[in-house]
Write a protein that holds these residues in place. Sequence first.
Motif, short mmCIF file in Angstrom:
data_model
loop_
_atom_site.label_atom_id
_atom_site.label_comp_id
_atom_site.label_asym_id
_atom_site.label_seq_id
_atom_site.Cartn_x
_atom_site.Cartn_y
_atom_site.Cartn_z
N GLU A 1 2.13 0.08 12.37
CA GLU A 1 1.70 1.40 12.82
C GLU A 1 2.56 1.85 14.01
OE1 GLU A 1 -0.23 -1.17 12.06
OE2 GLU A 1 -1.46 -0.38 10.43
N GLN A 2 2.87 0.93 14.89
CA GLN A 2 3.73 1.21 16.04
C GLN A 2 5.12 1.64 15.58
OE1 GLN A 2 4.53 -2.27 18.48
NE2 GLN A 2 3.92 -1.07 20.26
N VAL B 1 9.29 5.82 14.28
CA VAL B 1 10.16 6.44 13.28
C VAL B 1 9.95 7.95 13.25
CG1 VAL B 1 10.54 6.64 10.79
CG2 VAL B 1 10.43 4.39 11.87
N VAL B 2 8.69 8.36 13.24
CA VAL B 2 8.38 9.79 13.20
C VAL B 2 8.80 10.47 14.50
CG1 VAL B 2 6.49 11.46 13.10
CG2 VAL B 2 6.52 9.51 11.52
N LYS C 1 13.39 8.91 9.92
CA LYS C 1 12.78 8.60 8.62
C LYS C 1 13.73 7.98 7.60
CE LYS C 1 9.04 11.87 8.88
NZ LYS C 1 8.41 13.01 8.27
N GLU C 2 14.84 8.62 7.30
CA GLU C 2 15.74 8.08 6.27
C GLU C 2 16.67 7.00 6.81
OE1 GLU C 2 15.23 11.60 6.17
OE2 GLU C 2 13.84 11.33 4.50
N TYR D 1 4.21 0.04 0.92
CA TYR D 1 5.37 0.61 0.25
C TYR D 1 5.12 2.08 -0.08
CZ TYR D 1 8.56 1.76 -3.54
OH TYR D 1 9.48 2.39 -4.34
N ARG D 2 3.99 2.36 -0.69
CA ARG D 2 3.68 3.75 -1.07
C ARG D 2 3.59 4.65 0.16
NH1 ARG D 2 0.33 0.73 -4.62
NH2 ARG D 2 1.08 0.88 -6.75
N GLU D 3 2.93 4.15 1.20
CA GLU D 3 2.76 4.95 2.42
C GLU D 3 4.09 5.21 3.11
OE1 GLU D 3 0.90 4.36 6.90
OE2 GLU D 3 0.11 3.13 5.27
N LEU D 4 4.89 4.18 3.28
CA LEU D 4 6.12 4.33 4.06
C LEU D 4 7.23 5.02 3.30
CD1 LEU D 4 6.14 0.95 5.97
CD2 LEU D 4 5.48 3.20 6.81
#
Length: 127
Positions: free
Chosen positions: A48-49, A54-55, A60-61, A87-90
């Motif tokens: 989460e950290q 990243v955001v 992100k990429e 995986y789906r979330e990130l």
Amino acid sequence: MTGMVCAVVVTHRRPDELAKSLDVLSTQSRMVDHLIVVDNDSGDGSLEQLTKYVVDQGLKERVTVMIFLSTVCPISNDYNDRMSALYRELTAKGVQWLAINANQNEPWSEVDQHRQQASYPFQVWKD
């Protein structure tokens, strides 16, 4: 300036040290082009950290989450559903995903069969 800057951060159940590392990266005079984070699913808030970092930094990429899997390790297999969900979330947020099986005693046929049985939504690479 030419060339690319890549940072590799290795962490496992050390969220305070991860935070320090990410803070240092964000204050560099040259922003990293790609960030690779190696974490064995710490489960302590590290992910989460990392996601917040990243955001906040607009990376992100430019982030790759690297995980190591085993076909027979009960601890690794306890996280199968969690890894699929992460995986789906990130990846929906643009983060790259790299799953590796580096165990010499687990042949590719066994790794691929395990990937299918675990219903991983991601490719697993064999080292």
